[in-house]
Design a protein around this motif. Structure first.
Motif, PDB file in Angstrom:
ATOM      1  N   ILE A   7      52.119  30.506  49.855  1.00 43.67           N
ATOM      2  CA  ILE A   7      53.504  30.174  50.188  1.00 43.67           C
ATOM      3  C   ILE A   7      53.566  29.493  51.546  1.00 43.67           C
ATOM      4  CG2 ILE A   7      55.861  31.019  50.371  1.00 43.67           C
ATOM      5  CD1 ILE A   7      54.573  31.490  47.655  1.00 43.67           C
ATOM      6  N   LEU A   8      54.254  28.384  51.605  1.00 45.41           N
ATOM      7  CA  LEU A   8      54.392  27.622  52.839  1.00 45.41           C
ATOM      8  C   LEU A   8      54.974  28.490  53.941  1.00 45.41           C
ATOM      9  CD1 LEU A   8      54.275  24.695  54.112  1.00 45.41           C
ATOM     10  CD2 LEU A   8      56.713  24.548  53.533  1.00 45.41           C
ATOM     11  N   GLY A   9      54.273  28.512  55.080  1.00 45.03           N
ATOM     12  CA  GLY A   9      54.796  29.193  56.252  1.00 45.03           C
ATOM     13  C   GLY A   9      54.545  30.686  56.316  1.00 45.03           C
ATOM     14  N   VAL A  10      53.984  31.259  55.278  1.00 46.83           N
ATOM     15  CA  VAL A  10      53.704  32.707  55.301  1.00 46.83           C
ATOM     16  C   VAL A  10      52.335  32.923  55.942  1.00 46.83           C
ATOM     17  CG1 VAL A  10      53.272  34.746  53.875  1.00 46.83           C
ATOM     18  CG2 VAL A  10      55.139  33.181  53.303  1.00 46.83           C
ATOM     19  N   THR A  11      52.261  33.899  56.826  1.00 50.30           N
ATOM     20  CA  THR A  11      51.003  34.144  57.528  1.00 50.30           C
ATOM     21  C   THR A  11      50.181  35.216  56.822  1.00 50.30           C
ATOM     22  OG1 THR A  11      52.077  35.809  58.933  1.00 50.30           O
ATOM     23  CG2 THR A  11      52.047  33.529  59.747  1.00 50.30           C
ATOM     24  N   SER A  12      48.921  35.281  57.229  1.00 54.06           N
ATOM     25  CA  SER A  12      48.000  36.322  56.743  1.00 54.06           C
ATOM     26  C   SER A  12      47.816  36.309  55.236  1.00 54.06           C
ATOM     27  CB  SER A  12      48.468  37.706  57.201  1.00 54.06           C
ATOM     28  OG  SER A  12      48.603  37.752  58.607  1.00 54.06           O
ATOM     29  N   GLN A  13      47.795  35.133  54.652  1.00 50.55           N
ATOM     30  CA  GLN A  13      47.531  35.057  53.217  1.00 50.55           C
ATOM     31  C   GLN A  13      46.025  34.969  52.977  1.00 50.55           C
ATOM     32  OE1 GLN A  13      50.643  32.666  50.904  1.00 50.55           O
ATOM     33  NE2 GLN A  13      50.679  31.645  52.901  1.00 50.55           N
ATOM     34  N   THR A 123      29.586  56.003  39.158  1.00 50.88           N
ATOM     35  CA  THR A 123      30.039  55.167  40.272  1.00 50.88           C
ATOM     36  C   THR A 123      31.210  54.295  39.836  1.00 50.88           C
ATOM     37  OG1 THR A 123      27.793  55.077  41.121  1.00 50.88           O
ATOM     38  CG2 THR A 123      29.327  53.440  41.956  1.00 50.88           C
ATOM     39  N   VAL A 124      32.201  54.215  40.694  1.00 51.04           N
ATOM     40  CA  VAL A 124      33.348  53.361  40.439  1.00 51.04           C
ATOM     41  C   VAL A 124      33.539  52.475  41.665  1.00 51.04           C
ATOM     42  CG1 VAL A 124      35.795  53.251  39.878  1.00 51.04           C
ATOM     43  CG2 VAL A 124      34.410  55.141  39.019  1.00 51.04           C
ATOM     44  N   LYS A 125      33.487  51.189  41.453  1.00 49.26           N
ATOM     45  CA  LYS A 125      33.574  50.258  42.577  1.00 49.26           C
ATOM     46  C   LYS A 125      34.610  49.176  42.318  1.00 49.26           C
ATOM     47  CE  LYS A 125      28.799  50.518  44.271  1.00 49.26           C
ATOM     48  NZ  LYS A 125      27.577  49.717  44.566  1.00 49.26           N
ATOM     49  N   ALA A 126      35.119  48.641  43.410  1.00 47.01           N
ATOM     50  CA  ALA A 126      36.122  47.577  43.289  1.00 47.01           C
ATOM     51  C   ALA A 126      35.520  46.214  43.616  1.00 47.01           C
ATOM     52  CB  ALA A 126      37.290  47.862  44.233  1.00 47.01           C
ATOM     53  N   ASN A 127      34.177  46.101  43.509  1.00 46.43           N
ATOM     54  CA  ASN A 127      33.516  44.882  43.969  1.00 46.43           C
ATOM     55  C   ASN A 127      33.548  43.748  42.954  1.00 46.43           C
ATOM     56  OD1 ASN A 127      31.809  46.167  42.238  1.00 46.43           O
ATOM     57  ND2 ASN A 127      29.979  45.986  43.512  1.00 46.43           N
ATOM     58  N   LEU A 128      34.580  43.736  42.118  1.00 47.20           N
ATOM     59  CA  LEU A 128      34.814  42.581  41.259  1.00 47.20           C
ATOM     60  C   LEU A 128      35.725  41.582  41.973  1.00 47.20           C
ATOM     61  CD1 LEU A 128      35.581  44.561  37.978  1.00 47.20           C
ATOM     62  CD2 LEU A 128      33.532  43.222  38.414  1.00 47.20           C
ATOM     63  N   ARG A 129      36.161  41.939  43.160  1.00 43.51           N
ATOM     64  CA  ARG A 129      37.169  41.153  43.876  1.00 43.51           C
ATOM     65  C   ARG A 129      36.699  40.891  45.297  1.00 43.51           C
ATOM     66  NH1 ARG A 129      43.099  41.012  43.692  1.00 43.51           N
ATOM     67  NH2 ARG A 129      43.965  40.837  45.784  1.00 43.51           N
ATOM     68  N   ALA A 130      36.933  39.676  45.750  1.00 44.34           N
ATOM     69  CA  ALA A 130      36.645  39.314  47.137  1.00 44.34           C
ATOM     70  C   ALA A 130      37.802  38.470  47.634  1.00 44.34           C
ATOM     71  CB  ALA A 130      35.329  38.547  47.227  1.00 44.34           C
ATOM     72  N   THR A 131      37.920  38.394  48.948  1.00 40.84           N
ATOM     73  CA  THR A 131      39.001  37.594  49.533  1.00 40.84           C
ATOM     74  C   THR A 131      38.468  36.789  50.705  1.00 40.84           C
ATOM     75  OG1 THR A 131      39.636  39.389  51.014  1.00 40.84           O
ATOM     76  CG2 THR A 131      40.806  39.238  48.910  1.00 40.84           C
ATOM     77  N   ILE A 132      39.207  35.738  51.026  1.00 48.02           N
ATOM     78  CA  ILE A 132      38.949  34.976  52.244  1.00 48.02           C
ATOM     79  C   ILE A 132      40.284  34.581  52.828  1.00 48.02           C
ATOM     80  CG2 ILE A 132      38.705  32.764  51.019  1.00 48.02           C
ATOM     81  CD1 ILE A 132      36.519  32.150  53.242  1.00 48.02           C
ATOM     82  N   ALA A 133      40.396  34.751  54.122  1.00 49.82           N
ATOM     83  CA  ALA A 133      41.674  34.506  54.789  1.00 49.82           C
ATOM     84  C   ALA A 133      42.008  33.019  54.810  1.00 49.82           C
ATOM     85  CB  ALA A 133      41.627  35.049  56.211  1.00 49.82           C
ATOM     86  N   VAL A 134      43.297  32.733  54.720  1.00 47.34           N
ATOM     87  CA  VAL A 134      43.792  31.355  54.782  1.00 47.34           C
ATOM     88  C   VAL A 134      44.331  31.090  56.177  1.00 47.34           C
ATOM     89  CG1 VAL A 134      45.547  29.769  53.878  1.00 47.34           C
ATOM     90  CG2 VAL A 134      44.324  31.316  52.325  1.00 47.34           C
TER      91      VAL A 134
END
Lengths: 318, 162
Positions: A7-13, A123-134
């Protein structure tokens, strides 16, 4: 993975990278214009490596198909697990992806019953997801906005990933994943509640499958929204350009009804006549509101309406 | 003391809804809304039909065995139908596992409201006025939807006029 909207102008995406297998690391993530190749100039939206979600725990009791409730994962701790996201459970060489429908204390409930059996301590892990800051500056620059005239996404991200060896016998391998991103003024997520669909088609809530009841059909509505996006793209209309929220909502509602009926027909349940009726209702909405619209449209992309009546590619503006 | 067919039906339905399923406890019994017959609705909505049940009187009321001006004893059959999508949900041996689940569910229903369980209906009906015995519990296995059927023979006392 659906087109991600920043979204335009939104921070920390952040841009989300979802993999079909557990990841151990995400290397460089790059963002390009979609029509540029990998040697073209990278966007300054992202830099460096992505971060794999590190949430990991174990089950505190046996889970799986043989249990009284095959959807239940009793965890040592549910901290860090999020509803609607996918996690991976593994034990003794078995593993499967689980979509979280609800969390109650340390009990996590899957959308679908587990197919396999897992002993306590799995074992239960959430490592199907990764992020990178915009980058906030990039996200605030209106020149980076995606065009209203093109239903295709403006950007493509490229992520170098390393898969984990969470399951016995699996070998760590590397891969390159891609997805699409748009920078938009308004989110194109339709404002549709399950009650809206039931109001338009009484009994829709009652017709939800057991796997959809816990979320009141929310995932079905999200799928319907994606299908509306695809249908509009086929009309050379970018869903992000829609400016009539009511019209968009009506399309998603009709598509959600059509989707459930289509599923019943495929399973050999509902009749082709019922499918034709549901499809016809949706097609009439498309015809009346999209192909031959009389709604105000924004042709320039600046936000306001530039026409009052007549045909147009955009019923909304970004 | 007397009761009514509506009270008996409602109390049976309440008891069935409270039965803990034999497998897949996350998919409890849910009473059908009766907009149309359960079998028709389930066939049109197979994926949604899991453990959807109906409780409906079936057949004529047999003439009273005993009657006076205030009370009469009659007999009638009631049918409990539970729907299941014919799928792999209950195990890799598809039909075999499905049949086992249906059998186990029907046994629990029998135990709750049938010959063993009719006394539990006493909270809303009159114990001495209502007796249920199981006629049959049968499975109807279909290509799209399967049904577990429990038929009860109900003996109850009703008012001749109300």
């Amino acid at each position: 993975m659906a087109v991600q909207e920043l979204i335009l102008g939104v921070t920390s995406q952040a841009i989300v990278i979802e993999a079909p297998r557990p990841m151990s690391a995400v290397g460089s993530v790059k963002l390009y214009e979609a029509d540029g190749d990998d040697t073209s100039t990278e966007e300054t939206a992202v830099s460096g490596a992505g971060t794999v979600v590190a949430t990991s725990t174990t089950t505190s009791a046996a889970a799986g198909a043989s249990q009284a409730n095959p959807r239940l994962l009793a965890l040592t701790s549910s901290t860090g697990f999020v509803v609607d996201r996918r996690v991976f459970i593994t034990n003794d060489g078995l593993g499967e992806v689980v979509e979280i429908a609800r969390i109650d204390g340390n009990n996590v409930y899957a959308r679908h019953p587990l197919l396999n059996d897992y002993a306590s301590g799995a074992t239960v892990k959430a490592n199907l997801r990764a992020t990178i800051a915009v980058d906030n500056t990039w996200a605030a620059d209106s020149s980076n906005l995606s065009s209203n005239d093109n239903p295709n996404a403006r950007y493509r991200f490229r992520a170098a990933v390393t898969y984990a060896t969470d399951m016995e016998g699996t070998v760590a391998t590397s891969d390159v994943l891609y997805g699409n991103v748009d920078l938009v003024r308004y989110s194109s997520a339709p404002q549709v509640s399950p009650l809206d669909v039931d109001a338009a088609f009484p009994g829709w809530l009652d017709s939800l499958t057991p796997d959809d009841r816990s979320t009141q059909g929310r995932w079905l509505i999200a799928e319907a929204a994606d299908l509306v996006r695809d249908d509009l793209a086929g009309q050379q209309i970018a869903v992000r350009s829609l400016r009539s929220a009511e019209v968009h909502r009506r399309l998603v509602v009709a598509r959600a009804v059509y989707l459930l009926t289509e599923d019943a027909v495929i399973r050999g349940g509902a009749s082709p006549q019922q499918l034709d009726a549901a499809k016809g209702a949706y097609d009439r909405q498309i015809q009346a509101l999209v192909r031959s619209p009389v709604l105000a449209q924004d042709k320039t992309g600046a936000g306001g309406a530039t026409t009052k009546t007549g045909r147009g590619a955009s019923l909304s503006v970004r | 003391m007397t009761t009514t067919s509506a009270i008996i039906r409602d109390s049976i339905a309440t008891r069935v809804a409270a039965v803990t399923p034999s497998a897949g406890t996350g998919d409890p019994f849910r009473e059908h809304r009766y907009a149309d017959p359960l079998r028709e609705w389930a066939l049109a909505n197979p994926a949604s039909a899991l453990r959807r049940f109906s409780v409906r009187w079936d057949g004529a009321v047999l003439p009273p065995l005993v009657t006076n001006t205030t009370e009469e004893t009659v007999e009638r059959d009631i049918e409990i139908v539970v729907a299941y999508p014919t799928s792999w949900r209950f195990g890799g041996q598809q039909l075999v596992d499905l049949e086992e689940v249906i059998d186990a569910d029907c046994r629990r229903i029998n135990h709750e409201v049938g010959t063993n369980g009719f006394a539990s209906l006493a909270t809303v009906t009159n114990t001495s006025a209502t007796v249920t015995t199981v006629i049959e519990a049968a499975n109807e296995i279909g290509p799209v939807v399967s049904f577990g059927v429990v038929r009860l023979h109900v003996l109850y006392s009703r008012s001749p006029s109300a």
